[in-house]
Design a protein around this motif. Structure first.
Motif, PDB file in Angstrom:
ATOM      1  N   ALA A 173     -11.499  68.095  -7.431  1.00 29.82           N
ATOM      2  CA  ALA A 173     -10.598  68.993  -6.037  1.00 29.82           C
ATOM      3  C   ALA A 173      -9.540  69.649  -6.507  1.00 29.82           C
ATOM      4  O   ALA A 173      -9.234  70.674  -6.077  1.00 29.82           O
ATOM      5  CB  ALA A 173     -10.014  67.533  -5.287  1.00 29.82           C
ATOM      6  N   GLY A 174      -8.799  69.233  -7.618  1.00 25.92           N
ATOM      7  CA  GLY A 174      -7.619  69.877  -8.053  1.00 25.92           C
ATOM      8  C   GLY A 174      -7.869  71.377  -8.537  1.00 25.92           C
ATOM      9  O   GLY A 174      -7.338  72.267  -8.276  1.00 25.92           O
ATOM     10  N   ILE A 175      -8.798  71.316  -9.457  1.00 25.07           N
ATOM     11  CA  ILE A 175      -9.220  72.642  -9.941  1.00 25.07           C
ATOM     12  C   ILE A 175      -9.790  73.664  -8.903  1.00 25.07           C
ATOM     13  O   ILE A 175      -9.642  74.905  -8.995  1.00 25.07           O
ATOM     14  CB  ILE A 175     -10.239  72.505 -11.259  1.00 25.07           C
ATOM     15  CG1 ILE A 175     -10.015  73.877 -12.021  1.00 25.07           C
ATOM     16  CG2 ILE A 175     -11.635  72.098 -10.905  1.00 25.07           C
ATOM     17  CD1 ILE A 175      -8.870  74.406 -12.786  1.00 25.07           C
ATOM     18  N   SER A 176     -10.481  73.093  -8.030  1.00 25.08           N
ATOM     19  CA  SER A 176     -11.252  73.972  -6.919  1.00 25.08           C
ATOM     20  C   SER A 176     -10.142  74.221  -5.997  1.00 25.08           C
ATOM     21  O   SER A 176     -10.137  75.476  -5.505  1.00 25.08           O
ATOM     22  CB  SER A 176     -12.219  72.997  -6.172  1.00 25.08           C
ATOM     23  OG  SER A 176     -13.137  72.546  -6.956  1.00 25.08           O
ATOM     24  N   GLY A 177      -9.357  73.360  -5.804  1.00 26.67           N
ATOM     25  CA  GLY A 177      -8.039  73.993  -4.730  1.00 26.67           C
ATOM     26  C   GLY A 177      -7.193  74.763  -5.423  1.00 26.67           C
ATOM     27  O   GLY A 177      -6.956  75.831  -4.563  1.00 26.67           O
ATOM     28  N   LEU A 178      -6.806  74.744  -6.720  1.00 29.52           N
ATOM     29  CA  LEU A 178      -6.285  75.871  -7.505  1.00 29.52           C
ATOM     30  C   LEU A 178      -6.749  77.173  -7.271  1.00 29.52           C
ATOM     31  O   LEU A 178      -6.104  78.107  -6.921  1.00 29.52           O
ATOM     32  CB  LEU A 178      -5.851  75.433  -8.798  1.00 29.52           C
ATOM     33  CG  LEU A 178      -5.024  76.302  -9.674  1.00 29.52           C
ATOM     34  CD1 LEU A 178      -3.513  76.571  -8.858  1.00 29.52           C
ATOM     35  CD2 LEU A 178      -4.806  75.898 -11.266  1.00 29.52           C
ATOM     36  N   GLY A 179      -7.995  77.130  -7.723  1.00 31.07           N
ATOM     37  CA  GLY A 179      -8.897  78.362  -7.574  1.00 31.07           C
ATOM     38  C   GLY A 179      -8.687  79.098  -6.203  1.00 31.07           C
ATOM     39  O   GLY A 179      -8.479  80.285  -6.148  1.00 31.07           O
ATOM     40  N   ILE A 180      -9.102  78.211  -5.412  1.00 30.46           N
ATOM     41  CA  ILE A 180      -9.267  78.635  -3.698  1.00 30.46           C
ATOM     42  C   ILE A 180      -7.804  79.273  -3.498  1.00 30.46           C
ATOM     43  O   ILE A 180      -7.866  80.301  -2.811  1.00 30.46           O
ATOM     44  CB  ILE A 180      -9.695  77.610  -2.922  1.00 30.46           C
ATOM     45  CG1 ILE A 180     -11.390  77.387  -3.232  1.00 30.46           C
ATOM     46  CG2 ILE A 180      -9.679  77.877  -1.573  1.00 30.46           C
ATOM     47  CD1 ILE A 180     -11.828  76.250  -2.738  1.00 30.46           C
ATOM     48  N   ALA A 181      -6.881  78.645  -3.745  1.00 28.64           N
ATOM     49  CA  ALA A 181      -5.507  79.005  -3.401  1.00 28.64           C
ATOM     50  C   ALA A 181      -5.272  80.410  -3.943  1.00 28.64           C
ATOM     51  O   ALA A 181      -4.695  81.060  -3.264  1.00 28.64           O
ATOM     52  CB  ALA A 181      -4.286  77.773  -3.799  1.00 28.64           C
ATOM     53  N   ALA A 182      -5.448  80.486  -5.307  1.00 31.56           N
ATOM     54  CA  ALA A 182      -5.043  81.771  -5.927  1.00 31.56           C
ATOM     55  C   ALA A 182      -5.956  82.780  -5.154  1.00 31.56           C
ATOM     56  O   ALA A 182      -5.484  83.931  -5.237  1.00 31.56           O
ATOM     57  CB  ALA A 182      -5.269  81.463  -7.690  1.00 31.56           C
ATOM     58  N   GLY A 183      -7.150  82.772  -5.159  1.00 35.78           N
ATOM     59  CA  GLY A 183      -8.051  83.640  -4.403  1.00 35.78           C
ATOM     60  C   GLY A 183      -7.624  83.977  -3.054  1.00 35.78           C
ATOM     61  O   GLY A 183      -7.785  85.140  -2.700  1.00 35.78           O
ATOM     62  N   ALA A 184      -7.282  82.936  -2.326  1.00 38.26           N
ATOM     63  CA  ALA A 184      -6.604  83.251  -0.876  1.00 38.26           C
ATOM     64  C   ALA A 184      -5.278  83.989  -0.941  1.00 38.26           C
ATOM     65  O   ALA A 184      -5.103  85.173  -0.304  1.00 38.26           O
ATOM     66  CB  ALA A 184      -6.501  81.959  -0.161  1.00 38.26           C
ATOM     67  N   PHE A 185      -4.546  83.694  -2.007  1.00 40.40           N
ATOM     68  CA  PHE A 185      -3.215  84.367  -2.113  1.00 40.40           C
ATOM     69  C   PHE A 185      -3.480  85.853  -2.531  1.00 40.40           C
ATOM     70  O   PHE A 185      -2.998  86.688  -2.043  1.00 40.40           O
ATOM     71  CB  PHE A 185      -2.491  83.802  -3.084  1.00 40.40           C
ATOM     72  CG  PHE A 185      -1.063  84.522  -3.491  1.00 40.40           C
ATOM     73  CD1 PHE A 185      -0.189  84.628  -2.810  1.00 40.40           C
ATOM     74  CD2 PHE A 185      -1.054  85.150  -4.953  1.00 40.40           C
ATOM     75  CE1 PHE A 185       0.921  85.475  -2.953  1.00 40.40           C
ATOM     76  CE2 PHE A 185       0.069  85.845  -5.019  1.00 40.40           C
ATOM     77  CZ  PHE A 185       1.077  86.155  -4.133  1.00 40.40           C
ATOM     78  N   ALA A 186      -4.509  86.140  -3.506  1.00 41.46           N
ATOM     79  CA  ALA A 186      -4.468  87.500  -3.854  1.00 41.46           C
ATOM     80  C   ALA A 186      -5.241  88.127  -2.933  1.00 41.46           C
ATOM     81  O   ALA A 186      -4.812  89.380  -2.573  1.00 41.46           O
ATOM     82  CB  ALA A 186      -5.533  87.426  -5.274  1.00 41.46           C
ATOM     83  N   GLY A 187      -6.256  87.576  -2.034  1.00 36.96           N
ATOM     84  CA  GLY A 187      -6.870  88.341  -1.105  1.00 36.96           C
ATOM     85  C   GLY A 187      -5.782  88.787   0.130  1.00 36.96           C
ATOM     86  O   GLY A 187      -5.945  89.964   0.612  1.00 36.96           O
ATOM     87  N   CYS A 188      -4.928  87.849   0.229  1.00 42.69           N
ATOM     88  CA  CYS A 188      -3.830  88.107   1.551  1.00 42.69           C
ATOM     89  C   CYS A 188      -2.975  89.007   0.904  1.00 42.69           C
ATOM     90  O   CYS A 188      -2.613  90.025   1.858  1.00 42.69           O
ATOM     91  CB  CYS A 188      -3.171  86.669   1.468  1.00 42.69           C
ATOM     92  SG  CYS A 188      -1.677  86.812   2.892  1.00 42.69           S
ATOM     93  N   GLU A 189      -2.562  89.207  -0.417  1.00 42.48           N
ATOM     94  CA  GLU A 189      -1.484  90.168  -0.851  1.00 42.48           C
ATOM     95  C   GLU A 189      -2.216  91.620  -0.681  1.00 42.48           C
ATOM     96  O   GLU A 189      -1.597  92.579  -0.365  1.00 42.48           O
ATOM     97  CB  GLU A 189      -1.303  89.758  -2.244  1.00 42.48           C
ATOM     98  CG  GLU A 189      -0.113  88.737  -2.226  1.00 42.48           C
ATOM     99  CD  GLU A 189       1.158  89.227  -1.962  1.00 42.48           C
ATOM    100  OE1 GLU A 189       1.849  89.998  -2.430  1.00 42.48           O
ATOM    101  OE2 GLU A 189       1.452  88.720  -0.676  1.00 42.48           O
ATOM    102  N   LEU A 190      -3.456  91.560  -1.068  1.00 42.06           N
ATOM    103  CA  LEU A 190      -4.349  92.879  -1.035  1.00 42.06           C
ATOM    104  C   LEU A 190      -4.342  93.537   0.339  1.00 42.06           C
ATOM    105  O   LEU A 190      -4.314  94.709   0.642  1.00 42.06           O
ATOM    106  CB  LEU A 190      -5.614  92.872  -1.546  1.00 42.06           C
ATOM    107  CG  LEU A 190      -5.601  92.739  -3.197  1.00 42.06           C
ATOM    108  CD1 LEU A 190      -7.021  92.439  -3.806  1.00 42.06           C
ATOM    109  CD2 LEU A 190      -5.027  93.891  -3.576  1.00 42.06           C
ATOM    110  N   ALA A 191      -4.724  92.495   1.529  1.00 46.54           N
ATOM    111  CA  ALA A 191      -5.073  92.886   2.617  1.00 46.54           C
ATOM    112  C   ALA A 191      -4.019  92.932   3.808  1.00 46.54           C
ATOM    113  O   ALA A 191      -3.950  93.870   4.758  1.00 46.54           O
ATOM    114  CB  ALA A 191      -6.067  91.832   3.247  1.00 46.54           C
ATOM    115  N   THR A 192      -2.751  92.448   3.525  1.00 45.61           N
ATOM    116  CA  THR A 192      -1.627  92.381   4.542  1.00 45.61           C
ATOM    117  C   THR A 192      -0.321  92.851   3.672  1.00 45.61           C
ATOM    118  O   THR A 192       0.474  91.991   3.625  1.00 45.61           O
ATOM    119  CB  THR A 192      -1.545  91.019   4.738  1.00 45.61           C
ATOM    120  OG1 THR A 192      -1.184  90.135   3.898  1.00 45.61           O
ATOM    121  CG2 THR A 192      -2.818  90.557   5.712  1.00 45.61           C
ATOM    122  N   THR A 193      -0.175  94.047   3.488  1.00 43.48           N
ATOM    123  CA  THR A 193       1.217  94.642   2.804  1.00 43.48           C
ATOM    124  C   THR A 193       2.256  94.320   3.420  1.00 43.48           C
ATOM    125  O   THR A 193       3.322  93.877   3.020  1.00 43.48           O
ATOM    126  CB  THR A 193       0.935  95.997   2.504  1.00 43.48           C
ATOM    127  OG1 THR A 193       0.645  96.861   3.671  1.00 43.48           O
ATOM    128  CG2 THR A 193      -0.041  96.568   1.433  1.00 43.48           C
TER     129      THR A 193
END
Length: 167
Positions: free
Chosen positions: A116-136
């Protein structure tokens, strides 16, 4: 969240858990981006590391001391939005694969928390990266909040999936 559940192609899924002298878990599979590895190694006193790796490049890492996370780092931001989504969806979905369920069913204890920890970290990082790219215009604070919330939510789901496999 619903987008993470849209089926993706996972190929050559393999998993193993070894509990001699600590805990070693590894899940390997292939997606359109390449070879993904989710690996955790922890000795008996709870010191170790968990990593999410794409094509031999560490994209998320957690270090543990006495079973508690002491350091987290990510490099998911180097992926495009589409690549990050595919990787994140694969991390979310691989825990339902027959090969992984079979291995998890044979284990007990700390493994579900680590998954759960490593999955949550990977998912959180991916969501953050996608959000930053999509929503300046949205800004970093809102994207961190979104990534953290999604990471916690999906980490809890992965933990439940793992626990169900073990029961």
């Amino acid at each position: 969240m619903n987008n993470l559940e849209l089926p993706i192609d996972l190929h050559h899924v393999d998993a193993f858990v070894e509990t001699a002298d600590g805990l070693h878990m590894q899940v390997d599979y292939h997606i359109a981006l390449g070879h993904v590895t989710i690996a955790t190694s922890m000795d008996e006193d709870g010191t170790g590391v968990a990593r999410l790796i794409l094509n031999q490049r560490v994209l998320a890492e957690q270090e543990f001391v006495n079973g508690k996370v002491t350091t987290e780092s990510t490099a998911v931001g180097a992926l495009t939005d589409e690549e990050a989504h595919l990787l994140v969806a694969s991390v979310y979905q691989v825990w339902d694969h027959d090969a992984v369920i079979k291995v998890l069913a044979e284990t007990r204890g700390l493994l579900c928390s680590l998954a759960a920890g490593i999955s949550g970290l990977g998912i959180a990082a991916g969501a953050f990266a996608g959000c930053e790219l999509a929503t300046t215009g949205l800004g970093t604070a809102a994207c961190v909040s979104l990534g953290t919330g999604l990471g916690k939510q999906t980490g809890a789901i992965v933990h439940d999936k793992c626990q169900n496999a073990q029961n």
